[in-house]
Design a protein around this motif. Structure first.
Motif, PDB file in Angstrom:
ATOM      1  N   PHE A  27       0.835  -1.196   0.000  1.00  0.00           N
ATOM      2  CA  PHE A  27       0.000   0.000   0.000  1.00  0.00           C
ATOM      3  C   PHE A  27       0.875   1.253   0.000  1.00  0.00           C
ATOM      4  N   ALA A  28       1.943   1.247   0.794  1.00  0.00           N
ATOM      5  CA  ALA A  28       2.872   2.384   0.827  1.00  0.00           C
ATOM      6  C   ALA A  28       3.516   2.599  -0.540  1.00  0.00           C
ATOM      7  N   GLU A  29       3.838   1.520  -1.245  1.00  0.00           N
ATOM      8  CA  GLU A  29       4.404   1.643  -2.588  1.00  0.00           C
ATOM      9  C   GLU A  29       3.425   2.316  -3.543  1.00  0.00           C
ATOM     10  N   HIS A  34       5.187   4.060  -6.814  1.00  0.00           N
ATOM     11  CA  HIS A  34       6.111   3.038  -7.303  1.00  0.00           C
ATOM     12  C   HIS A  34       5.481   2.097  -8.330  1.00  0.00           C
ATOM     13  N   THR A  35       4.175   2.156  -8.473  1.00  0.00           N
ATOM     14  CA  THR A  35       3.477   1.287  -9.415  1.00  0.00           C
ATOM     15  C   THR A  35       2.928   2.152 -10.540  1.00  0.00           C
ATOM     16  N   ARG A  36       3.389   1.901 -11.741  1.00  0.00           N
ATOM     17  CA  ARG A  36       3.011   2.741 -12.880  1.00  0.00           C
ATOM     18  C   ARG A  36       1.498   2.829 -13.078  1.00  0.00           C
ATOM     19  N   GLY A  41      -3.455   7.940  -9.765  1.00  0.00           N
ATOM     20  CA  GLY A  41      -4.639   7.958  -8.914  1.00  0.00           C
ATOM     21  C   GLY A  41      -4.397   8.352  -7.473  1.00  0.00           C
ATOM     22  N   ARG A  42      -3.166   8.682  -7.150  1.00  0.00           N
ATOM     23  CA  ARG A  42      -2.847   8.987  -5.752  1.00  0.00           C
ATOM     24  C   ARG A  42      -3.577  10.220  -5.260  1.00  0.00           C
ATOM     25  N   PRO A  43      -3.976  10.229  -3.996  1.00  0.00           N
ATOM     26  CA  PRO A  43      -3.830   9.184  -2.995  1.00  0.00           C
ATOM     27  C   PRO A  43      -4.912   8.116  -3.145  1.00  0.00           C
ATOM     28  N   TRP A  44      -4.548   6.902  -2.809  1.00  0.00           N
ATOM     29  CA  TRP A  44      -5.463   5.771  -2.876  1.00  0.00           C
ATOM     30  C   TRP A  44      -6.025   5.484  -1.487  1.00  0.00           C
ATOM     31  N   LEU A  45      -7.234   4.964  -1.470  1.00  0.00           N
ATOM     32  CA  LEU A  45      -7.853   4.507  -0.228  1.00  0.00           C
ATOM     33  C   LEU A  45      -7.908   2.986  -0.269  1.00  0.00           C
TER      34      LEU A  45
END
Length: 88
Positions: A27-29, A34-36, A41-45
């Motif tokens: 989740f932190a990645e 870090h994931t293309r 979409g950041r921030p993700w819930l």
């Protein structure tokens, strides 16, 4: 032990399905970009997680859900949980 997880981006109004053996790290990645596929979409819930006995089973369920390509099914899982179903 492994996790199937679902993330939600309010920015994109989009879900992301993944699996991992370390949900905190993964989740932190996603949050750090870090994931293309999840960078924009950041921030993700984190809206859903389900524990499996093995990474193979979690990954199989991830692929199954992704193959269905159904927002309705994803939202039903978030609301009602993952029903016991075969990942074979």
């Amino acid at each position: 032990m492994a996790y199937l997880y679902i993330l939600y981006s309010t920015k994109l109004d989009r879900y992301y399905i993944g699996s991992t053996i370390n949900l905190t790290r993964r989740f932190a990645e996603h949050q750090r970009g870090h994931t293309r596929s999840t960078m924009r979409g950041r921030p993700w819930l984190l809206v859903y997680e389900h524990v499996f006995e093995s990474s193979n089973k979690a990954h199989a369920m991830e692929l199954k859900l992704k193959s269905w390509k159904s927002r309705r099914i994803i939202e039903d899982i978030i609301k009602n949980g993952l029903r016991e179903c075969s990942t074979d």
